[in-house]
Enzyme design. Structure first.
Site, PDB file in Angstrom:
ATOM      1  CE  LYS A 265      35.004  49.137  46.179  1.00  0.00           C
ATOM      2  NZ  LYS A 265      34.340  49.404  45.024  1.00  0.00           N
ATOM      3  NE  ARG A 339      40.999  44.904  36.981  1.00  0.00           N
ATOM      4  CZ  ARG A 339      39.719  45.499  36.491  1.00  0.00           C
ATOM      5  NH1 ARG A 339      40.497  45.681  35.745  1.00  0.00           N
ATOM      6  NH2 ARG A 339      38.462  45.712  37.291  1.00  0.00           N
TER       7      ARG A 339
HETATM    8  N1  BES Z   1      34.988  44.854  44.759  1.00  0.00           N
HETATM    9  C1  BES Z   1      35.257  45.920  43.912  1.00  0.00           C
HETATM   10  C2  BES Z   1      33.255  44.727  42.663  1.00  0.00           C
HETATM   11  C3  BES Z   1      31.995  45.214  43.200  1.00  0.00           C
HETATM   12  C4  BES Z   1      31.685  45.834  44.141  1.00  0.00           C
HETATM   13  C5  BES Z   1      31.418  43.598  43.253  1.00  0.00           C
HETATM   14  C6  BES Z   1      30.664  46.531  43.740  1.00  0.00           C
HETATM   15  C7  BES Z   1      30.241  44.291  43.720  1.00  0.00           C
HETATM   16  C8  BES Z   1      29.708  45.579  44.002  1.00  0.00           C
HETATM   17  C9  BES Z   1      35.807  45.824  42.603  1.00  0.00           C
HETATM   18  O1  BES Z   1      37.461  45.406  43.340  1.00  0.00           O
HETATM   19  C10 BES Z   1      36.234  47.305  42.201  1.00  0.00           C
HETATM   20  O2  BES Z   1      36.352  48.032  43.280  1.00  0.00           O
HETATM   21  N2  BES Z   1      35.883  47.520  40.794  1.00  0.00           N
HETATM   22  C11 BES Z   1      35.580  48.263  40.332  1.00  0.00           C
HETATM   23  C12 BES Z   1      36.872  48.374  39.137  1.00  0.00           C
HETATM   24  C13 BES Z   1      36.398  50.028  38.548  1.00  0.00           C
HETATM   25  C14 BES Z   1      37.197  51.151  39.197  1.00  0.00           C
HETATM   26  C15 BES Z   1      37.234  49.836  36.980  1.00  0.00           C
HETATM   27  C16 BES Z   1      34.620  48.701  40.222  1.00  0.00           C
HETATM   28  O3  BES Z   1      33.942  47.776  39.490  1.00  0.00           O
HETATM   29  O4  BES Z   1      34.014  49.634  39.908  1.00  0.00           O
HETATM   30 MN    MN Z   2      37.460  47.358  44.665  1.00  0.00          MN
END
Ligand code: BES
Ligand code: MN
Ligand code: ZN
Length: 506
Positions: A265, A339
């Site tokens: 990230k 997931r």
């Molecule tokens: N924990 C995150 C989701 C999230 C992101 C919650 C920002 C709250 C704020 C999750 O594990 C994630 O990173 N999801 C990705 C999925 C994507 C790679 C398909 C996302 O939402 O960007």
């Molecule tokens: Mn994630």
């Protein structure tokens, strides 16, 4: 903070010695002849107090009132929602002051119901809460005791008791969610579950790496690989009725820190990914509340807990892993890890032959875009379960909103290299994530709550909200074979009509 509920009249309230008196002033207040009512009525008449929920007027050493400070606060239509705003405003106005004891007068409200009192208690605790585990200097409010005064305390004892149980659950959820990841590792989270397991009616079992591997949880282990912190799979049980009764299973996403892994990230706000275990925290909080409320229902809580880190051993984009269900998964993006840990927990849930399974997860940024911080995303494969959760959200003021699950949304999850890919395109990201989970829930009635937008707040008020503990508790109480009666002391009633299960005698 201690809470108390007592029967008191309007005039008696004025004669009580407290550091502060909060008077809730609804829009349809009928003026009484006591000092507080007259003060409120004259302030409204003069245009100095609006009755809109949360509008305030504070006075000091008012004539005829023994409490030092008086906070007149608008209570609007006196609904639970209005009471929530009113209490939040009043407590916020007092919490930094030199105030230890507070009397809250509900006497000017036409009808004080269980739900009204419950909302007031929960809002009061929420406003007074301060996280202090890694900030001992944090100026926690001096508020030590809050007493609610109403004309017939016995009438709303159940609402009060439920409010107290919810507060304990919400505060436990907030505590674990707020802790930084180095104070809330999978092992420490499992320790919190073990502590909970000591409460009457509750049991906790913790599985380590070897057991997780033996179960074949290849998707969960793929996420955990890159971290030096060992994973834990937490199994909680609340037994509130006969063993033969099929349980409800709650599954909480327990990523104690989500860097994204190799699909790392960006740095901005990455600290907030310590909140990626808010689903897990909400399951712990819900079990805390169940221990007090003792509804006649069986509940299982499952928490796959691990970190998502980049490392030489991390899972890589394109790697294919085999889930506990036997389905192979191509991990195209290691940041779609929630997931992956949830799918193995969903398969594990099958062994309980559950009557319903609800997973709770900070799953997608897309859900934050779709619904913001007001409502959690609700995905339900079963309409009855969907409606029950929607209703629980409304009754607990912990809202959610039904999202679609059309099969067309699963198209993007197709791949040439495995049964399913862990991501589709950017479009409809919250829905495609839910479609992925749905593949692992064919054996039971299933729903998924995406709490990415609602579980914590960012900015200056950064911190966990404790959501969706209220929603989950109301859902479970609604599923109990003997509904919790209104206007009756919860504990007394349950003890009288239901034999104490064996597990609680130990
Ligand atoms: N924990 C995150 C989701 C999230 C992101 C919650 C920002 C709250 C704020 C999750 O594990 C994630 O990173 N999801 C990705 C999925 C994507 C790679 C398909 C996302 O939402 O960007
Ligand atoms: Mn994630
Ligand atoms: Zn995550």
């Amino acid at each position: 903070m201690d809470f108390e509920l007592k029967t008191s009249s309007r005039s008696r309230v004025c004669a009580e010695k407290y550091d502060a008196l909060i008077v809730l002033v609804p829009q349809d207040m009928v003026a009484g002849d006591d000092a507080a009512s007259m003060l409120a009525a004259s302030a409204v008449r003069a245009g100095d107090l609006e009755c809109k929920p949360g509008k305030l007027l504070t006075t000091y050493k008012a004539v005829g009132i023994s409490a030092k400070r008086v906070v007149l606060v608008g209570a609007g239509d006196a609904s639970p929602k209005s009471l929530r705003s009113a209490m939040a405003a009043a407590v916020n106005a007092l919490k930094t002051a030199n105030v230890k004891t507070v009397l809250v007068s509900l006497n000017a409200l036409h009808a004080v119901t269980d739900r009204v009192l419950q909302a007031a208690v929960v809002a009061c605790a929420d406003a007074a809460y301060a996280y202090s585990t890694t900030k001992p200097s944090s100026t926690a409010s001096k508020l030590g005791k809050v007493t609610f005064a109403t004309s017939d305390a016995a009438m709303v004892q159940a609402g009060f008791d439920k409010g107290l149980a919810l507060v304990k659950g919400i505060e436990l959820a907030k505590e674990w969610a707020n802790r930084p990841a180095n104070y809330a590792t999978p092992v420490l989270l499992a320790g919190a579950a073990k502590e909970l397991g000591k409460l009457p009616g509750l049991k906790a079992e913790i599985l380590g790496s070897k057991e997780i591997a033996k179960l074949g949880m290849g998707a969960f282990l793929a996420v955990s690989r890159g971290s030096d912190e060992p994973p834990r799979f937490i199994v909680l049980r609340y037994d509130g009725c006969a063993k033969a009764e099929a349980p409800v299973v709650l599954i909480g996403k327990g990523i104690t820190f989500d860097t994204g892994g190799i699909s790392i990230k960006p740095a901005a706000e990455m600290d907030e990914m310590k909140f990626d275990m808010c689903g897990a925290a909400s399951v712990l909080g819900t079990f805390r509340a169940l221990a007090d409320l003792k509804p006649a229902i069986n509940v299982v809580g499952l928490i796959p807990a691990c970190e998502n880190m980049p490392d030489g051993r991390s899972v890589k984009p394109g790697d294919v892993v085999t889930s506990m269900s036997g389905q192979t998964i191509e991990i195209l993006n290691t940041d779609a890890e929630g997931r992956l840990v949830l799918c193995d927990a969903l398969t594990y849930a099958e062994r309980f032959k559950p009557r319903a399974v609800v997973d709770i997860a900070t799953l997608t940024g897309a859900c934050v875009v779709a619904l913001g911080g007001v409502r959690s995303g609700l995905f339900a494969g079963d309409d009855q379960l969907g409606q029950a959760l929607m209703d629980a959200g409304e009754s607990s003021l912990d809202l959610c909103w039904r999202m679609p699950l059309d099969d067309e949304y699963a198209e993007g999850l197709k791949t040439n290299f495995a049964d399913v890919a862990n991501v589709a395109g950017r479009a409809g990201g919250a829905v495609t994530a839910a479609k992925f989970l749905q593949r692992f829930s064919s054996k039971f009635s299933w729903a998924h709550l995406d709490i990415a937008g609602t579980a914590w707040k960012g900015g200056a008020a950064k911190g966990a909200t404790g959501r969706p503990v209220p929603l989950l508790v109301d859902y479970l109480l609604g599923q109990a074979t003997m509904p919790v009666p209104l206007n009756v002391n919860v504990k007394a009633r349950v003890a009288k009509t239901r034999p104490v299960p064996k597990t609680r005698q130990a």
